[in-house]
Design a protein around this motif. Structure first.
Motif, short mmCIF file in Angstrom:
data_model
loop_
_atom_site.label_atom_id
_atom_site.label_comp_id
_atom_site.label_asym_id
_atom_site.label_seq_id
_atom_site.Cartn_x
_atom_site.Cartn_y
_atom_site.Cartn_z
N ALA A 87 98.38 35.10 41.24
CA ALA A 87 99.54 34.61 41.97
C ALA A 87 99.45 33.12 42.30
O ALA A 87 100.45 32.53 42.72
N SER B 230 108.91 33.20 41.36
CA SER B 230 108.44 34.57 41.09
C SER B 230 109.67 35.43 40.89
O SER B 230 110.60 35.39 41.70
N ASP C 118 103.12 28.19 44.62
CA ASP C 118 102.84 29.41 43.86
C ASP C 118 102.55 30.59 44.80
O ASP C 118 103.11 31.69 44.65
N ALA C 119 101.71 30.35 45.80
CA ALA C 119 101.37 31.43 46.74
C ALA C 119 102.61 31.88 47.50
O ALA C 119 102.87 33.08 47.65
N SER D 128 105.76 31.62 46.65
CA SER D 128 106.80 32.30 45.85
C SER D 128 106.46 33.78 45.71
O SER D 128 107.34 34.64 45.83
N THR D 129 105.19 34.09 45.52
CA THR D 129 104.78 35.50 45.43
C THR D 129 104.98 36.20 46.79
O THR D 129 105.55 37.29 46.86
#
Ligand code: ADP
Ligand code: MG
Length: 375
Positions: free
Chosen positions: A209, A280, A324-325, A327-328
């Motif tokens: 993730a 995501s 990134d973190a 969005s998950t």
């Protein structure tokens, strides 16, 4: 140029890669001399994903053949490759993450095996500490200890075009298998201290993730050290980094895929300077079994693909890891709680729900414009 946030997986991606490659090559041929280019373009694969690069230079560079040095595009590919090989892969046996998992794979708490501490590199310590913080902040929606559950679902094997099949042909994990793996997971059971880590027995970490976001942060550090780089736009799968300026002074345009119709753009983010954008979505990696879609973002509470009514979420921050973190995490939390989490971190977020309805943080409005609808 628009950079569409498409995380199609490799089969389909290679078609678009060929197309993007052609466009970039034509742009480069027409915009600069081939022998001493001022714009470097490259489309390649690393970390199991497509890396697309466009780097604008202040002064032309000679090709590798002429001066023996690797081009920035090559150095960047090398960086991403070593990040995976040495650090964050759970598959490559020598990677630090794989070694951590391996060290705790066959501990037997019943036999009283003592949980030894596994030493962490400074980089891994920072990554894991940040992951645990996001777990805490998201009430466990984001949880890298989901590894053994994700392996059970086989999410890494799901490729494009998505498999559509009956359960007989594509067996799904049973409720009890999921329960059993869930029992060994849980971020609260991880201890990071004194530059070491202790996992509970059988637990398996998965940095899928945040891998692309971490790669973007490394690329950003590299670019900052390059005197000759004026600006760059680099995508790793669906995570995109913009950096510096374009020679013509225009903004970076980053397209967001319409999750209701993934060959179309929902709209464009207009950005200047350094930004990271991650999406995501339930369309990125999934299988459809007997008419039900199973995607690769797991709700740690149930062990099943998250059912938050979110179809896709795009997060905009200055930092790759965080985009990134988040969005998950936002995908699992759903629109309202996800929006709160993004705002807590000063990030902008845009959600598309199952009905195609779009909601975004107030701050996102200044960057996002809907694409003109085709008639
Ligand atoms: P992508 O990898 O396609 O960019 P994401 O950034 O949303 O998409 O990450 C999904 C990946 O993260 C999954 O493939 C899996 O490896 C891992 N993962 C799945 N669910 C979770 C979760 N709840 N928390 C942390 N990681 C997860
Ligand atoms: Mg992510």
């Amino acid at each position: 140029m628009k950079h569409i946030l498409s995380k199609k997986n490799l089969g389909k991606v290679f078609c678009s890669v060929a197309w993007v490659g052609l466009v970039l090559t034509v742009a480069c041929l027409s915009g600069c001399g081939l022998d001493s280019p001022k714009v470097l373009s490259d489309v390649d694969t690393a970390m199991g994903t497509v890396i697309t690069q466009k780097i604008y230079l202040k002064k032309p560079v000679k090709t590798k053949k002429e001066n023996g040095d690797a081009l920035p595009t090559e150095e960047i590919l090398g960086l991403v490759g070593s990040l995976e090989r040495e650090r964050i892969s759970f598959r490559i046996p020598d990677a630090e993450l794989a070694r951590i998992n391996e060290a705790f794979a066959d501990r037997d708490p019943i036999a009283g095996d003592e949980p030894d501490v596994v030493k962490l590199s400074p980089q891994m310590e920072e990554i894991l500490t940040r992951c645990l913080e996001i777990s805490e902040a998201s009430d466990g929606a984001f949880d890298i200890t989901i590894g053994s559950v994700a392996r059970l679902w086989n999410v890494d094997e799901w490729a494009d075009p998505p498999k559509t099949d009956s359960e007989a042909a594509y067996p799904l994990p049973s409720e009890s298998e999921i329960r059993e793996k869930l029992d060994t997971s849980g971020y609260e059971k991880v201890t990071v201290k004194d530059h070491g880590i202790i996992l509970s027995p059988g637990m398996s970490l998965d940095l899928g993730a945040v891998g692309k976001g971490i790669a973007l942060d490394e690329i950003l550090q590299y670019l900052k050290g390059q005197e000759n780089v004026e600006g760059a736009v680099i995508s790793a799968g669906g995570s995109i980094l913009t950096y510096g300026t374009k020679p013509d002074g225009t903004a970076w345009n980053v397209g967001i895929v319409d999750p209701m119709s993934t060959d179309q753009s929902l709209g464009i983010l207009t950005l200047t300077g350094q930004w990271c954008v991650s999406t995501s979505g339930d369309y990125e990696r999934y299988v459809e079994v007997d008419g039900v879609r199973y995607h690769h973002i797991i709700d740690p509470e149930t062990g099943y693909p998250a059912r938050s009514r979110v179809k896709s979420v795009t997060v905009l921050t200055r930092d790759g890891f965080l985009s990134d973190a988040l969005s998950t995490a936002c995908f699992i939390l759903g629109r309202d709680k996800g929006m709160e989490l993004a705002e807590k971190y000063g990030a902008e977020a845009l959600f598309v729900d199952q009905d195609g309805e779009v909601a975004m943080t107030e701050g996102m409005r200044q960057y996002f414009n809907f694409a003109a609808k085709e008639k």
